[in-house]
Design a protein around this motif. Sequence first.
Motif, short mmCIF file in Angstrom:
data_model
loop_
_atom_site.label_atom_id
_atom_site.label_comp_id
_atom_site.label_asym_id
_atom_site.label_seq_id
_atom_site.Cartn_x
_atom_site.Cartn_y
_atom_site.Cartn_z
N SER A 87 0.73 -1.33 -0.12
CA SER A 87 0.02 0.01 -0.06
C SER A 87 0.80 1.27 0.06
O SER A 87 0.49 2.26 0.79
CB SER A 87 -0.96 -0.08 1.20
OG SER A 87 -1.84 -1.12 1.31
N LYS A 88 1.73 1.30 -0.67
CA LYS A 88 2.74 2.39 -1.09
C LYS A 88 2.12 3.47 -1.98
O LYS A 88 2.44 3.36 -3.11
CB LYS A 88 4.11 1.93 -1.38
CG LYS A 88 5.20 3.12 -1.51
CD LYS A 88 6.36 2.71 -1.95
CE LYS A 88 7.36 3.99 -2.03
NZ LYS A 88 8.65 3.35 -2.64
N ARG A 89 1.24 4.27 -1.32
CA ARG A 89 0.41 5.10 -2.30
C ARG A 89 1.28 6.75 -2.15
O ARG A 89 2.06 7.06 -1.29
CB ARG A 89 -0.94 5.45 -1.77
CG ARG A 89 -1.55 4.03 -1.84
CD ARG A 89 -3.13 4.25 -1.20
NE ARG A 89 -3.66 3.17 -1.29
CZ ARG A 89 -3.95 2.06 -0.50
NH1 ARG A 89 -3.21 2.17 0.58
NH2 ARG A 89 -4.85 1.09 -0.66
N LEU A 90 0.65 7.53 -3.15
CA LEU A 90 1.38 8.70 -3.19
C LEU A 90 0.92 9.63 -2.21
O LEU A 90 -0.32 9.61 -1.69
CB LEU A 90 1.19 9.46 -4.41
CG LEU A 90 1.55 8.83 -5.91
CD1 LEU A 90 1.17 9.59 -7.20
CD2 LEU A 90 3.10 8.50 -5.77
N SER A 91 1.84 10.54 -1.60
CA SER A 91 1.39 11.36 -0.50
C SER A 91 0.85 12.55 -1.09
O SER A 91 0.65 12.81 -2.36
CB SER A 91 2.83 12.15 0.00
OG SER A 91 3.38 12.99 -0.73
N PRO A 92 0.03 13.25 -0.31
CA PRO A 92 -1.13 14.40 -0.80
C PRO A 92 -0.03 15.35 -1.60
O PRO A 92 -0.72 15.89 -2.44
CB PRO A 92 -1.65 15.06 0.37
CG PRO A 92 -1.69 13.68 1.37
CD PRO A 92 -0.59 12.86 1.00
N LEU A 93 1.21 15.60 -1.04
CA LEU A 93 2.02 16.67 -1.65
C LEU A 93 2.25 16.26 -2.88
O LEU A 93 2.36 17.04 -3.97
CB LEU A 93 2.99 16.96 -0.69
CG LEU A 93 2.96 17.67 0.55
CD1 LEU A 93 4.31 17.70 1.42
CD2 LEU A 93 2.65 19.22 0.33
N THR A 94 2.51 14.93 -3.27
CA THR A 94 3.20 14.58 -4.53
C THR A 94 2.03 14.51 -5.31
O THR A 94 2.23 14.76 -6.75
CB THR A 94 3.75 13.09 -4.60
OG1 THR A 94 4.83 12.97 -3.54
CG2 THR A 94 4.11 12.58 -5.72
N LEU A 95 0.96 14.05 -4.99
CA LEU A 95 -0.44 14.26 -5.81
C LEU A 95 -0.77 15.63 -6.28
O LEU A 95 -1.00 15.83 -7.57
CB LEU A 95 -1.43 13.58 -5.20
CG LEU A 95 -2.87 13.24 -5.90
CD1 LEU A 95 -2.31 11.96 -6.80
CD2 LEU A 95 -3.96 12.80 -5.12
N THR A 96 -0.55 16.44 -5.47
CA THR A 96 -0.98 17.84 -5.84
C THR A 96 0.20 18.44 -6.72
O THR A 96 0.08 19.15 -7.86
CB THR A 96 -0.78 18.90 -4.60
OG1 THR A 96 -1.72 18.29 -3.70
CG2 THR A 96 -1.12 20.28 -4.88
N TYR A 97 1.56 18.05 -6.77
CA TYR A 97 2.43 18.33 -7.74
C TYR A 97 2.28 17.77 -8.90
O TYR A 97 2.54 18.47 -10.00
CB TYR A 97 3.85 17.85 -7.02
CG TYR A 97 5.03 18.26 -8.03
CD1 TYR A 97 5.58 19.78 -7.74
CD2 TYR A 97 5.70 17.54 -8.85
CE1 TYR A 97 6.58 20.09 -8.57
CE2 TYR A 97 6.87 18.12 -9.54
CZ TYR A 97 7.35 19.17 -9.39
OH TYR A 97 8.47 19.71 -9.94
N VAL A 98 1.88 16.64 -9.07
CA VAL A 98 1.45 15.73 -10.36
C VAL A 98 0.54 16.63 -11.03
O VAL A 98 0.58 16.91 -12.36
CB VAL A 98 1.13 14.27 -10.17
CG1 VAL A 98 0.66 13.59 -11.38
CG2 VAL A 98 2.47 13.67 -9.52
N HIS A 99 -0.50 16.92 -10.19
CA HIS A 99 -1.76 17.70 -10.71
C HIS A 99 -1.26 19.17 -11.32
O HIS A 99 -1.70 19.70 -12.39
CB HIS A 99 -2.70 17.93 -9.70
CG HIS A 99 -4.17 18.47 -10.40
ND1 HIS A 99 -4.56 19.31 -9.37
CD2 HIS A 99 -4.61 18.38 -11.57
CE1 HIS A 99 -5.71 19.84 -10.08
NE2 HIS A 99 -5.75 19.26 -11.33
N SER A 100 -0.29 19.73 -10.68
CA SER A 100 0.14 21.12 -11.15
C SER A 100 1.05 21.04 -12.29
O SER A 100 0.84 22.00 -13.12
CB SER A 100 0.82 21.60 -10.05
OG SER A 100 2.37 21.05 -9.54
N VAL A 101 1.71 19.92 -12.54
CA VAL A 101 2.38 19.61 -13.67
C VAL A 101 1.44 19.71 -14.94
O VAL A 101 1.53 20.26 -16.06
CB VAL A 101 3.26 18.60 -13.85
CG1 VAL A 101 4.12 18.12 -15.18
CG2 VAL A 101 4.43 18.76 -12.47
N LEU A 102 0.27 18.78 -14.79
CA LEU A 102 -0.57 18.80 -15.71
C LEU A 102 -1.38 20.01 -16.20
O LEU A 102 -1.58 20.46 -17.20
CB LEU A 102 -1.69 17.71 -15.32
CG LEU A 102 -2.75 17.50 -16.37
CD1 LEU A 102 -2.28 16.73 -17.91
CD2 LEU A 102 -3.86 16.58 -15.73
#
Length: 435
Positions: free
Chosen positions: A163-178
């Motif tokens: 269950s190694k999921r992305l952290s909320p900070l990483t998820l927000t960063y991925v969204h910002s790149v898109l």
Amino acid sequence: MATPRDTPASRRVRANGDGTVYQRKDGRWEAAGYVLAPGNTRRRVRVYGTTRKEALAKLTEKIATSNRGLPIPSAQGSVTAYLTYWLENVAVHHLRENTHTRYTAVARLYLIPGLGRKKLARLTAKDVRTWLNRLRTTCQCCARSLDTARDQRLCCAAGRCCSKRLSPLTLTYVHSVLKSALEHAVCEEEIPRNVARNVRTGTPRPRRFEPLTAEEAREFLAAASGHRLQPLFELALHTGLRKGELLGLRWEDLDLAGGTASIRRTLQRTNSGGLTALPTKTKSSERRIALPTPCLRSLEQHRDRQLKERKAAGTGWKDNGYVFTRPDGAPIEGATLTRHFNTLLHRARLRRIRFHDLRHSAATLLLEQGVELVVIKELLGHAHIGVTATVYAHVRLRLQRDAIDLLSSALRTPAATASQPDDGDDSPLCAAPVR
């Protein structure tokens, strides 16, 4: 003579500019018309439907959008094709090299596998939201087949998910790149709107840090006493400079007589140029700060020590003008500085923290001493005071609690005040005007 009302629906004559609607041989209905295209031109588009009404509704919607001045999408390629074009031809000229490297990794690991096959023109907010929800709940070991490359299987290949999921900070960063990529597609009139902006990922909690207390800071400085890089650690704890800003300092940036330092660059390692001097993180990071007296004395002693090292090295001295160098004059790697820092923490028997937490420690201690937030913002080189207020909100809350406790003491009832012992030396209380 037949009237328009008597004419079959499929053969009625539409007004000029409304397009045409007809039934195809396969039974579907096709509507075609001219709409606004990028470059202030017009282009003929075709839409299809199972009924005449459906095809006509689609065409009417496109014509209405065109009449509002919004050109139709011209991007016929996939999201993968556009991301590749954007990274190689646009972002590479506007981003720092390390930032561009991180953007490329995000596109390769998350954006392209999740959204790459979709047409850019047909990408919707629902597609982005579905992809983010799936990314939020998917184990990265399983999705990227990380477990199969390990010598000892720990996750999916072993039959149990970690269950190694992305952290909320990483998820927000991925969204910002898109969002950044699609925003440029809008500017180039490839798509009419940025659908990623219509999807909210929520505000992630700021990363928690544990700054040094005043007592711990004194113990750390005592452990650094006599170390070759003692002036660097003193500067980090007294001024809150970033690691790259400290390593990028040159003697020409220091005014020891005036007690100031000019922050003009940062030293970082890049894939193409190695250890390179780059501009500061933001325009606000380029600043001039005051230096405390202990740091001035340490820097003067450090300059004398460096002159001796230069004479000892002779022709082998690598003259770069940096304040903090290796014994041969070469610039110091960030990883090397981190190793020295961890050694000092162990020597002082302090808990393990990051080097960047020295910056947080300086700001926290300044706030606890009652220094104004705007002064700390200028010292740290934040672009906006809101960044300073957000990062150190927990410190301000503690200071507010102390202030409220002081006010509560001042507003205690007279009975509580009278209960305290009176030695008779104080003058009697009298009313004072409140301003």
